[in-house]
Design an enzyme around this catalytic site. Sequence first.
Site, PDB file in Angstrom:
ATOM      1  N   CYS A   4      -9.687   7.467   4.044  1.00  0.00           N
ATOM      2  CA  CYS A   4      -8.247   7.274   4.232  1.00  0.00           C
ATOM      3  C   CYS A   4      -7.900   6.431   5.460  1.00  0.00           C
ATOM      4  O   CYS A   4      -7.096   5.492   5.382  1.00  0.00           O
ATOM      5  CB  CYS A   4      -7.555   8.633   4.316  1.00  0.00           C
ATOM      6  SG  CYS A   4      -7.808   9.665   2.872  1.00  0.00           S
ATOM      7  N   GLU A  16       0.125  15.446   2.763  1.00  0.00           N
ATOM      8  CA  GLU A  16      -1.227  15.684   3.278  1.00  0.00           C
ATOM      9  C   GLU A  16      -2.110  16.370   2.236  1.00  0.00           C
ATOM     10  O   GLU A  16      -1.658  17.216   1.468  1.00  0.00           O
ATOM     11  CB  GLU A  16      -1.117  16.571   4.525  1.00  0.00           C
ATOM     12  CG  GLU A  16      -2.423  16.949   5.174  1.00  0.00           C
ATOM     13  CD  GLU A  16      -3.044  15.817   5.955  1.00  0.00           C
ATOM     14  OE1 GLU A  16      -4.227  15.527   5.693  1.00  0.00           O
ATOM     15  OE2 GLU A  16      -2.359  15.234   6.802  1.00  0.00           O
ATOM     16  N   GLY A  17      -3.377  15.994   2.208  1.00  0.00           N
ATOM     17  CA  GLY A  17      -4.358  16.672   1.373  1.00  0.00           C
ATOM     18  C   GLY A  17      -4.076  16.562  -0.110  1.00  0.00           C
ATOM     19  O   GLY A  17      -4.194  17.552  -0.831  1.00  0.00           O
ATOM     20  N   SER A  19      -0.823   8.059   1.354  1.00  0.00           N
ATOM     21  CA  SER A  19      -0.482   9.459   1.613  1.00  0.00           C
ATOM     22  C   SER A  19      -1.102   9.908   2.933  1.00  0.00           C
ATOM     23  O   SER A  19      -2.266   9.617   3.213  1.00  0.00           O
ATOM     24  CB  SER A  19      -0.977  10.345   0.471  1.00  0.00           C
ATOM     25  OG  SER A  19      -0.321  10.019  -0.739  1.00  0.00           O
ATOM     26  N   GLU A  20      -0.319  10.635   3.693  1.00  0.00           N
ATOM     27  CA  GLU A  20      -0.750  11.091   5.013  1.00  0.00           C
ATOM     28  C   GLU A  20      -2.100  11.796   4.966  1.00  0.00           C
ATOM     29  O   GLU A  20      -2.372  12.615   4.093  1.00  0.00           O
ATOM     30  CB  GLU A  20       0.297  12.064   5.552  1.00  0.00           C
ATOM     31  CG  GLU A  20      -0.049  12.663   6.902  1.00  0.00           C
ATOM     32  CD  GLU A  20       0.992  13.678   7.350  1.00  0.00           C
ATOM     33  OE1 GLU A  20       1.209  13.784   8.566  1.00  0.00           O
ATOM     34  OE2 GLU A  20       1.585  14.345   6.488  1.00  0.00           O
ATOM     35  N   CYS A  21      -2.960  11.450   5.906  1.00  0.00           N
ATOM     36  CA  CYS A  21      -4.243  12.135   6.086  1.00  0.00           C
ATOM     37  C   CYS A  21      -4.485  12.234   7.582  1.00  0.00           C
ATOM     38  O   CYS A  21      -5.056  11.322   8.186  1.00  0.00           O
ATOM     39  CB  CYS A  21      -5.375  11.367   5.399  1.00  0.00           C
ATOM     40  SG  CYS A  21      -7.007  12.097   5.665  1.00  0.00           S
ATOM     41  N   ARG A  54       0.857  -1.177   0.000  1.00  0.00           N
ATOM     42  CA  ARG A  54       0.000   0.000   0.000  1.00  0.00           C
ATOM     43  C   ARG A  54       0.898   1.233   0.000  1.00  0.00           C
ATOM     44  O   ARG A  54       1.828   1.334   0.813  1.00  0.00           O
ATOM     45  CB  ARG A  54      -0.897   0.009   1.252  1.00  0.00           C
ATOM     46  CG  ARG A  54      -1.623   1.331   1.525  1.00  0.00           C
ATOM     47  CD  ARG A  54      -2.753   1.572   0.586  1.00  0.00           C
ATOM     48  NE  ARG A  54      -3.441   2.841   0.862  1.00  0.00           N
ATOM     49  CZ  ARG A  54      -4.257   3.444   0.011  1.00  0.00           C
ATOM     50  NH1 ARG A  54      -4.508   2.911  -1.172  1.00  0.00           N
ATOM     51  NH2 ARG A  54      -4.843   4.587   0.334  1.00  0.00           N
ATOM     52  N   VAL A  55       0.650   2.159  -0.920  1.00  0.00           N
ATOM     53  CA  VAL A  55       1.305   3.464  -0.907  1.00  0.00           C
ATOM     54  C   VAL A  55       0.273   4.447  -0.379  1.00  0.00           C
ATOM     55  O   VAL A  55      -0.692   4.772  -1.065  1.00  0.00           O
ATOM     56  CB  VAL A  55       1.796   3.852  -2.319  1.00  0.00           C
ATOM     57  CG1 VAL A  55       2.405   5.247  -2.295  1.00  0.00           C
ATOM     58  CG2 VAL A  55       2.810   2.830  -2.837  1.00  0.00           C
ATOM     59  N   ARG A  96       0.006  15.093  -5.699  1.00  0.00           N
ATOM     60  CA  ARG A  96       0.952  14.156  -5.091  1.00  0.00           C
ATOM     61  C   ARG A  96       2.047  13.747  -6.070  1.00  0.00           C
ATOM     62  O   ARG A  96       1.855  13.735  -7.275  1.00  0.00           O
ATOM     63  CB  ARG A  96       0.214  12.927  -4.569  1.00  0.00           C
ATOM     64  CG  ARG A  96      -0.620  13.210  -3.342  1.00  0.00           C
ATOM     65  CD  ARG A  96      -1.426  12.013  -2.911  1.00  0.00           C
ATOM     66  NE  ARG A  96      -2.487  11.694  -3.869  1.00  0.00           N
ATOM     67  CZ  ARG A  96      -3.346  10.696  -3.708  1.00  0.00           C
ATOM     68  NH1 ARG A  96      -3.257   9.911  -2.651  1.00  0.00           N
ATOM     69  NH2 ARG A  96      -4.297  10.488  -4.604  1.00  0.00           N
ATOM     70  N   ASP A 133      -4.932  16.778  -7.940  1.00  0.00           N
ATOM     71  CA  ASP A 133      -4.121  15.834  -7.173  1.00  0.00           C
ATOM     72  C   ASP A 133      -2.668  16.218  -7.384  1.00  0.00           C
ATOM     73  O   ASP A 133      -2.117  16.042  -8.475  1.00  0.00           O
ATOM     74  CB  ASP A 133      -4.379  14.397  -7.631  1.00  0.00           C
ATOM     75  CG  ASP A 133      -3.737  13.351  -6.725  1.00  0.00           C
ATOM     76  OD1 ASP A 133      -2.804  13.703  -5.970  1.00  0.00           O
ATOM     77  OD2 ASP A 133      -4.160  12.184  -6.773  1.00  0.00           O
TER      78      ASP A 133
END
Length: 215
Positions: free
Chosen positions: A75, A100-101, A60-62, A57-58, A136, A134
């Site tokens: 998330c 984040e976000g 992203s911070e939430c 799993r990749v 990221r 997006d």
Amino acid sequence: MPSIPHPEELLDYTTSCLLPTPWAQFTLHAFVEHSTGKEHLAMTLGDIHDGEPVLARVHSECLTGDVLFSQRCDCGAQLEGALKKIADEGRGILLYLRQEGRGIGLVNKIRAYRLQEAGADTVEANLQLGFHADARNYELCKPMLAQFGIKALKLMTNNPRKIDAMEKLGVTVSERVPLLVNRNAFNNGYLNTKEKKLGHMMQTPVEAVAEDGQL
């Protein structure tokens, strides 16, 4: 024109420790990104060095979803579900990226939430703030995976862009594992927007076949 850094120059591997969780005892690994000083994490379990595709799993911070139990997104439930799947398999890796976000940062994400409360969807809110839908970047995944000798993934994701990003980095995605969790009254519109505007695959394989009229 400045030279593009090699992946190995993007971040440093620093240290690791054991991390007991409700599902398994993982090993937690810390990395530090050179350009920003951000600290990124990997959680590993079992033998991931044998050359076989690794359940991954990749993530992203939430902070709102992962830590504060927000029901506005999926998330936190995806994070928990991915760790449970890795524990059930007895082998896998989770990369925790500090973006984040969808890459716009925590304060801007809260600003985006305010715009959503005024009627914008998640994509419209980011655009109104002057960001991409997006923002990221997954280039850090390559050196993080290389640290463990991982070249092929069974990737837990609903996001085709994430699969494309891995493959552009030279990481083989041998299988996509759907991660459909926690659809509720608060995030239904958010999930629908991810499907309609960002191309996320938000149906189970059975639902997708039925919609195509093949059942």
